[in-house]
Write a protein that holds these residues in place. Structure first.
Motif, PDB file in Angstrom:
ATOM      1  N   GLN A 269       0.826  -1.213   0.000  1.00 23.29           N
ATOM      2  CA  GLN A 269       0.000   0.000   0.000  1.00 23.29           C
ATOM      3  C   GLN A 269       0.856   1.257   0.000  1.00 23.29           C
ATOM      4  N   VAL A 270       1.923   1.269   0.796  1.00 21.18           N
ATOM      5  CA  VAL A 270       2.806   2.436   0.858  1.00 21.18           C
ATOM      6  C   VAL A 270       3.452   2.680  -0.508  1.00 21.18           C
ATOM      7  N   ILE A 271       3.944   1.618  -1.126  1.00 26.63           N
ATOM      8  CA  ILE A 271       4.597   1.750  -2.435  1.00 26.63           C
ATOM      9  C   ILE A 271       3.605   2.246  -3.485  1.00 26.63           C
ATOM     10  N   LEU A 272       2.462   1.605  -3.578  1.00 28.35           N
ATOM     11  CA  LEU A 272       1.484   1.972  -4.603  1.00 28.35           C
ATOM     12  C   LEU A 272       0.902   3.360  -4.363  1.00 28.35           C
ATOM     13  N   HIS A 273       0.737   3.747  -3.110  1.00 32.85           N
ATOM     14  CA  HIS A 273       0.240   5.090  -2.800  1.00 32.85           C
ATOM     15  C   HIS A 273       1.226   6.152  -3.281  1.00 32.85           C
TER      16      HIS A 273
ATOM     17  N   VAL B 196       3.435   5.862  -5.704  1.00 35.30           N
ATOM     18  CA  VAL B 196       3.403   5.860  -7.173  1.00 35.30           C
ATOM     19  C   VAL B 196       2.208   6.667  -7.673  1.00 35.30           C
ATOM     20  N   GLN B 197       1.058   6.427  -7.071  1.00 31.51           N
ATOM     21  CA  GLN B 197      -0.154   7.144  -7.456  1.00 31.51           C
ATOM     22  C   GLN B 197      -0.034   8.631  -7.124  1.00 31.51           C
ATOM     23  N   GLU B 198       0.518   8.942  -5.970  1.00 30.33           N
ATOM     24  CA  GLU B 198       0.696  10.330  -5.539  1.00 30.33           C
ATOM     25  C   GLU B 198       1.579  11.110  -6.513  1.00 30.33           C
ATOM     26  N   MET B 199       2.573  10.438  -7.077  1.00 28.10           N
ATOM     27  CA  MET B 199       3.479  11.081  -8.024  1.00 28.10           C
ATOM     28  C   MET B 199       2.923  11.094  -9.453  1.00 28.10           C
TER      29      MET B 199
ATOM     30  N   ALA C 262      12.231  -2.194   6.547  1.00 30.41           N
ATOM     31  CA  ALA C 262      12.181  -0.731   6.507  1.00 30.41           C
ATOM     32  C   ALA C 262      10.861  -0.211   7.057  1.00 30.41           C
ATOM     33  N   LEU C 263      10.912   0.970   7.642  1.00 30.46           N
ATOM     34  CA  LEU C 263       9.710   1.640   8.121  1.00 30.46           C
ATOM     35  C   LEU C 263       9.019   2.344   6.960  1.00 30.46           C
ATOM     36  N   ASP C 264       7.746   2.707   7.167  1.00 28.69           N
ATOM     37  CA  ASP C 264       6.936   3.288   6.094  1.00 28.69           C
ATOM     38  C   ASP C 264       7.571   4.511   5.454  1.00 28.69           C
ATOM     39  N   TYR C 265       8.093   5.434   6.255  1.00 30.56           N
ATOM     40  CA  TYR C 265       8.660   6.651   5.683  1.00 30.56           C
ATOM     41  C   TYR C 265       9.918   6.357   4.873  1.00 30.56           C
ATOM     42  N   THR C 266      10.658   5.333   5.241  1.00 33.08           N
ATOM     43  CA  THR C 266      11.827   4.930   4.462  1.00 33.08           C
ATOM     44  C   THR C 266      11.393   4.348   3.123  1.00 33.08           C
ATOM     45  N   ILE C 267      10.367   3.523   3.156  1.00 34.15           N
ATOM     46  CA  ILE C 267       9.848   2.918   1.926  1.00 34.15           C
ATOM     47  C   ILE C 267       9.388   4.011   0.966  1.00 34.15           C
ATOM     48  N   ALA C 268       8.599   4.962   1.466  1.00 29.91           N
ATOM     49  CA  ALA C 268       8.090   6.046   0.619  1.00 29.91           C
ATOM     50  C   ALA C 268       9.236   6.872   0.036  1.00 29.91           C
TER      51      ALA C 268
END
Length: 87
Positions: free
Chosen positions: A47-51, A53-56, A70-76
């Motif tokens: 979800q973090v990755i796809l969000h 991608v969509q956000e960009m 990795a934590l969410d902010y690192t992944i993003a």
């Protein structure tokens, strides 16, 4: 927006994630995820990755992610960096 080349960001060190992106000739988003915490957090990582991608506003991208906790902010941040390098 579409990416034009292959790029990566991150490492395979503990508590990090390696993100590799490349153009997808079929025009859709594909995600391949490997994680040491797949059973516990696999869906959240996706979800973090796809969000991001969509956000960009990215279309036609293949993503390979190798997570080492990795934590969410690192992944993003890694996804954003890899995409920025590929544009």
């Amino acid at each position: 927006m579409k990416i034009t080349k292959v790029a990566k960001a991150g490492t395979l060190e503990s508590n990090d994630i390696l993100i590799m992106v490349k153009p997808n000739e079929f025009g859709k988003t594909e995600l391949e995820l490997e994680s040491i915490v797949m059973q516990q957090f696999g869906e959240v990582i996706e979800q973090v990755i796809l969000h991001k991608v969509q956000e960009m506003g990215i279309e036609g991208i293949s993503i390979k992610a190798q997570d080492k906790g990795a934590l969410d902010y690192t992944i993003a941040a890694r996804v954003e960096t890899a995409i920025s390098r590929a544009i």
